[in-house]
Design a protein around this motif. Structure first.
Motif, PDB file in Angstrom:
ATOM      1  N   ILE A  23       0.810  -1.259  -0.136  1.00 15.30           N
ATOM      2  CA  ILE A  23       0.087   0.045   0.091  1.00 15.30           C
ATOM      3  C   ILE A  23       0.901   1.285   0.105  1.00 15.30           C
ATOM      4  N   GLY A  24       2.017   1.281   0.773  1.00 13.12           N
ATOM      5  CA  GLY A  24       2.732   2.304   0.596  1.00 13.12           C
ATOM      6  C   GLY A  24       3.524   2.645  -0.814  1.00 13.12           C
ATOM      7  N   THR A  25       3.760   1.536  -1.404  1.00 13.54           N
ATOM      8  CA  THR A  25       4.233   1.609  -2.885  1.00 13.54           C
ATOM      9  C   THR A  25       3.133   2.262  -3.678  1.00 13.54           C
ATOM     10  N   CYS A  26       1.887   2.021  -3.360  1.00 12.11           N
ATOM     11  CA  CYS A  26       0.772   2.297  -4.026  1.00 12.11           C
ATOM     12  C   CYS A  26       0.609   4.113  -3.918  1.00 12.11           C
ATOM     13  N   ALA A  27       0.925   4.294  -2.822  1.00 10.37           N
ATOM     14  CA  ALA A  27       0.901   5.696  -2.438  1.00 10.37           C
ATOM     15  C   ALA A  27       1.882   6.377  -3.237  1.00 10.37           C
ATOM     16  N   LYS A  28       3.164   6.044  -3.038  1.00 10.33           N
ATOM     17  CA  LYS A  28       4.392   6.699  -3.831  1.00 10.33           C
ATOM     18  C   LYS A  28       3.938   6.912  -5.379  1.00 10.33           C
ATOM     19  N   GLY A  29       3.299   5.775  -5.802  1.00 12.95           N
ATOM     20  CA  GLY A  29       2.913   6.015  -7.213  1.00 12.95           C
ATOM     21  C   GLY A  29       1.499   6.644  -7.574  1.00 12.95           C
ATOM     22  N   GLY A  30       0.971   7.011  -6.524  1.00 11.02           N
ATOM     23  CA  GLY A  30      -0.380   7.739  -6.661  1.00 11.02           C
ATOM     24  C   GLY A  30      -1.438   6.559  -7.153  1.00 11.02           C
ATOM     25  N   GLN A  31      -1.255   5.437  -6.945  1.00  9.45           N
ATOM     26  CA  GLN A  31      -2.504   4.456  -7.270  1.00  9.45           C
ATOM     27  C   GLN A  31      -3.389   4.168  -5.962  1.00  9.45           C
ATOM     28  N   TRP A  32      -4.423   5.082  -5.860  1.00 11.04           N
ATOM     29  CA  TRP A  32      -5.099   5.198  -4.866  1.00 11.04           C
ATOM     30  C   TRP A  32      -6.210   4.073  -4.847  1.00 11.04           C
ATOM     31  N   GLU A  33      -6.665   3.573  -6.175  1.00 10.10           N
ATOM     32  CA  GLU A  33      -7.590   2.588  -6.430  1.00 10.10           C
ATOM     33  C   GLU A  33      -7.053   1.528  -5.705  1.00 10.10           C
ATOM     34  N   LEU A  34      -5.896   1.252  -6.055  1.00 18.31           N
ATOM     35  CA  LEU A  34      -5.288   0.043  -5.801  1.00 18.31           C
ATOM     36  C   LEU A  34      -4.939  -0.388  -4.116  1.00 18.31           C
ATOM     37  N   ALA A  35      -4.540   0.756  -3.695  1.00 19.16           N
ATOM     38  CA  ALA A  35      -4.529   0.953  -2.087  1.00 19.16           C
ATOM     39  C   ALA A  35      -5.626   0.678  -1.659  1.00 19.16           C
ATOM     40  N   LEU A  36      -6.832   1.395  -1.894  1.00 22.27           N
ATOM     41  CA  LEU A  36      -8.182   1.172  -1.404  1.00 22.27           C
ATOM     42  C   LEU A  36      -8.491  -0.215  -1.499  1.00 22.27           C
ATOM     43  N   HIS A  37      -8.268  -0.790  -2.664  1.00 19.71           N
ATOM     44  CA  HIS A  37      -8.764  -2.357  -3.150  1.00 19.71           C
ATOM     45  C   HIS A  37      -7.876  -3.091  -2.114  1.00 19.71           C
ATOM     46  N   LEU A  38      -6.746  -2.956  -1.806  1.00 18.44           N
ATOM     47  CA  LEU A  38      -5.591  -3.782  -0.988  1.00 18.44           C
ATOM     48  C   LEU A  38      -6.340  -3.683   0.541  1.00 18.44           C
ATOM     49  N   LEU A  39      -6.613  -2.214   0.877  1.00 17.80           N
ATOM     50  CA  LEU A  39      -7.324  -2.141   2.241  1.00 17.80           C
ATOM     51  C   LEU A  39      -8.409  -3.053   2.478  1.00 17.80           C
ATOM     52  N   ASP A  40      -9.315  -3.044   1.400  1.00 13.26           N
ATOM     53  CA  ASP A  40     -10.570  -3.890   1.623  1.00 13.26           C
ATOM     54  C   ASP A  40     -10.298  -5.608   1.697  1.00 13.26           C
ATOM     55  N   LYS A  41      -9.210  -5.729   0.921  1.00 14.53           N
ATOM     56  CA  LYS A  41      -8.573  -7.142   0.764  1.00 14.53           C
ATOM     57  C   LYS A  41      -8.100  -7.690   2.235  1.00 14.53           C
ATOM     58  N   MET A  42      -7.325  -6.806   2.769  1.00 16.37           N
ATOM     59  CA  MET A  42      -7.105  -6.998   4.178  1.00 16.37           C
ATOM     60  C   MET A  42      -7.977  -7.543   4.962  1.00 16.37           C
ATOM     61  N   GLU A  43      -9.097  -6.490   5.012  1.00 18.51           N
ATOM     62  CA  GLU A  43     -10.490  -6.636   5.754  1.00 18.51           C
ATOM     63  C   GLU A  43     -11.068  -7.821   5.655  1.00 18.51           C
ATOM     64  N   SER A  44     -11.388  -8.299   4.246  1.00 15.15           N
ATOM     65  CA  SER A  44     -12.027  -9.609   4.088  1.00 15.15           C
ATOM     66  C   SER A  44     -11.068 -10.526   4.253  1.00 15.15           C
ATOM     67  N   GLU A  45      -9.870 -10.573   4.301  1.00 12.25           N
ATOM     68  CA  GLU A  45      -8.930 -11.704   4.687  1.00 12.25           C
ATOM     69  C   GLU A  45      -8.733 -11.766   6.360  1.00 12.25           C
ATOM     70  N   GLY A  46      -9.230 -10.840   6.909  1.00 11.16           N
ATOM     71  CA  GLY A  46      -9.046 -10.805   8.456  1.00 11.16           C
ATOM     72  C   GLY A  46      -7.656 -10.409   8.776  1.00 11.16           C
ATOM     73  N   VAL A  47      -6.901  -9.757   7.945  1.00  9.58           N
ATOM     74  CA  VAL A  47      -5.568  -9.143   8.154  1.00  9.58           C
ATOM     75  C   VAL A  47      -5.872  -7.782   8.780  1.00  9.58           C
ATOM     76  N   PRO A  48      -5.279  -7.699  10.062  1.00  7.24           N
ATOM     77  CA  PRO A  48      -5.490  -6.447  10.728  1.00  7.24           C
ATOM     78  C   PRO A  48      -4.885  -5.151  10.155  1.00  7.24           C
ATOM     79  N   ALA A  49      -5.513  -4.007   9.867  1.00  7.56           N
ATOM     80  CA  ALA A  49      -4.833  -2.938   9.263  1.00  7.56           C
ATOM     81  C   ALA A  49      -4.468  -2.021  10.587  1.00  7.56           C
ATOM     82  N   ASN A  50      -3.471  -1.336  10.424  1.00  5.24           N
ATOM     83  CA  ASN A  50      -2.879  -0.506  11.483  1.00  5.24           C
ATOM     84  C   ASN A  50      -2.697   1.007  11.346  1.00  5.24           C
ATOM     85  N   ALA A  51      -2.260   1.897  12.049  1.00  6.14           N
ATOM     86  CA  ALA A  51      -2.258   3.280  11.674  1.00  6.14           C
ATOM     87  C   ALA A  51      -1.338   3.466  10.358  1.00  6.14           C
TER      88      ALA A  51
END
Length: 167
Positions: A23-51
């Motif tokens: 997600i940090g790499t997505c941020a550097k490249g301005g890939q906001w859609e992919l970053a948000l997709h990965l954040l959703d994927k974390m939630e659906s897979e039960g991987v905890p997100a942090n700050a």
């Protein structure tokens, strides 16, 4: 979108640290859609997100000029009781400032104060810059005074805006 699958296929873990890195790499490249997709994927897979996860996603939204999504992510952090950091606020205020949403930058600074989160030079500079672009000179001056009172070292951007305000 198969990047996490490729990482796992190569023997890499699907954990918070790996998602944060991608997600940090997505941020550097301005890939906001992919970053948000990965954040959703974390939630659906039960991987905890942090700050750090949310801050990176907010930074991707900033680069992608998605200020409303950045605000939404900050709200989501608070709703999930994830500690909102100075960096989280900074990325969100930057997203608002880049899209000339000066009033949101001011609201966020007030929220920070209320919650005891310290503002840094990047936060003040972003808010001052947004107010200056909108010709909100009284707010520029007020933020400069707040910055000085908080003993936050100013940036050239902040002081140039102040000079114009005193004009």
């Amino acid at each position: 979108r198969g990047l996490m699958t490729q990482i796992q296929a190569a023997g890499g873990p699907r954990d918070t640290a790996t998602f944060n890195s991608v997600i940090g790499t997505c941020a550097k490249g301005g890939q906001w859609e992919l970053a948000l997709h990965l954040l959703d994927k974390m939630e659906s897979e039960g991987v905890p997100a942090n700050a750090a996860t949310y801050t990176a996603a907010i930074a991707a939204c900033d680069k992608g000029r998605q200020w409303q999504r950045a605000l939404s992510l900050l709200d989501k952090m608070e709703a999930k009781e994830i500690a909102v950091t100075t960096k989280s606020y900074s990325a969100t205020i930057s997203a608002c400032a880049h899209e000339q949403q000066w009033h949101w930058a001011l609201i966020l600074i007030q929220n920070m104060k209320r919650k005891g989160v310290a503002a840094d030079e990047l936060i003040y500079s972003s808010a001052i810059s947004a107010c200056a672009r909108a010709q909100q000179w009284p707010w520029v001056l007020r933020l400069l005074h707040e910055m000085e009172a908080a003993r936050v070292r100013g940036t050239a951007v902040a002081y140039c805006a102040g000079i114009v305000a005193y004009g």
